[in-house]
Motif scaffolding. Sequence first.
Motif, PDB file in Angstrom:
ATOM      1  N   LYS A 108     -48.713 -26.378 -32.825  1.00  0.00           N
ATOM      2  CA  LYS A 108     -49.788 -25.452 -33.143  1.00  0.00           C
ATOM      3  C   LYS A 108     -49.187 -24.111 -33.536  1.00  0.00           C
ATOM      4  O   LYS A 108     -48.324 -23.580 -32.839  1.00  0.00           O
ATOM      5  N   THR A 109     -49.630 -23.579 -34.677  1.00  0.00           N
ATOM      6  CA  THR A 109     -49.087 -22.315 -35.159  1.00  0.00           C
ATOM      7  C   THR A 109     -50.109 -21.196 -35.149  1.00  0.00           C
ATOM      8  O   THR A 109     -49.737 -20.038 -35.278  1.00  0.00           O
ATOM      9  N   PHE A 111     -53.396 -19.399 -33.088  1.00  0.00           N
ATOM     10  CA  PHE A 111     -54.014 -19.327 -31.775  1.00  0.00           C
ATOM     11  C   PHE A 111     -55.203 -18.373 -31.799  1.00  0.00           C
ATOM     12  O   PHE A 111     -55.280 -17.483 -32.657  1.00  0.00           O
ATOM     13  N   SER A 157     -50.660 -15.551 -34.729  1.00  0.00           N
ATOM     14  CA  SER A 157     -49.419 -16.191 -34.287  1.00  0.00           C
ATOM     15  C   SER A 157     -49.336 -16.189 -32.761  1.00  0.00           C
ATOM     16  O   SER A 157     -50.053 -15.444 -32.081  1.00  0.00           O
ATOM     17  N   LYS A 158     -48.420 -17.009 -32.257  1.00  0.00           N
ATOM     18  CA  LYS A 158     -48.268 -17.124 -30.807  1.00  0.00           C
ATOM     19  C   LYS A 158     -47.814 -15.795 -30.199  1.00  0.00           C
ATOM     20  O   LYS A 158     -48.326 -15.387 -29.150  1.00  0.00           O
ATOM     21  N   ASP A 159     -46.892 -15.116 -30.859  1.00  0.00           N
ATOM     22  CA  ASP A 159     -46.399 -13.837 -30.339  1.00  0.00           C
ATOM     23  C   ASP A 159     -47.515 -12.794 -30.285  1.00  0.00           C
ATOM     24  O   ASP A 159     -47.655 -12.067 -29.293  1.00  0.00           O
ATOM     25  N   GLU A 162     -49.952 -13.667 -27.454  1.00  0.00           N
ATOM     26  CA  GLU A 162     -49.402 -13.362 -26.133  1.00  0.00           C
ATOM     27  C   GLU A 162     -49.358 -11.855 -25.889  1.00  0.00           C
ATOM     28  O   GLU A 162     -49.598 -11.385 -24.769  1.00  0.00           O
TER      29      GLU A 162
END
Length: 178
Positions: A108-109, A111, A157-159, A162
């Motif tokens: 998964k790219t 989110f 993106s994940k970053d 988060e």
Amino acid sequence: MASTALSSAFSLIPVHTSIFPKSASIPFPTRARGGRFAVSCTSTTTAAPPKVLELGDAIAGLTLEEARGLVDHLQDRLGVSPAAFAPAAVVAMPGAGGAAAEEAPAEKTEFDVVIEEVPSSARIATIKVVRALTNLALKEAKDLIEGLPKKLKEGVSKDEAEDAKKQLEEVGAKVTIA
């Protein structure tokens, strides 16, 4: 063994050469007596023996009901079922099942950041963080944190997800990344 069984099974099909002579071509489609459609089945290859051509013409002249009976008879006679051929058909088709099984599930790219809950003591701080993360006006940021859960950011993106979660949790909001 199978060819012997097939030839003996097909010997049960009557071939009327008076109706379908070898050199004649039957026009397509013509309705014959009894509601049957005659199908022209001429071969352009010269390697086929006359027996095979007669057999092909006889099968082409069958009605759907007769063809179904022939299939059932051959399945009983040869001891096969349609399911026996299914794995071979999947293997024979390139890329049908093998390629899908070899590929790992895609990571998964993208989110979504979802605000689940904001305690009343942390509302003002949460609104400030929401405004900083989204560039929303004061009223839109306040409306966003009411009637939770709501998505704060979608397809990030994940970053980035988060980072937003970390900032919101620091001020007391409960956040999930989906």
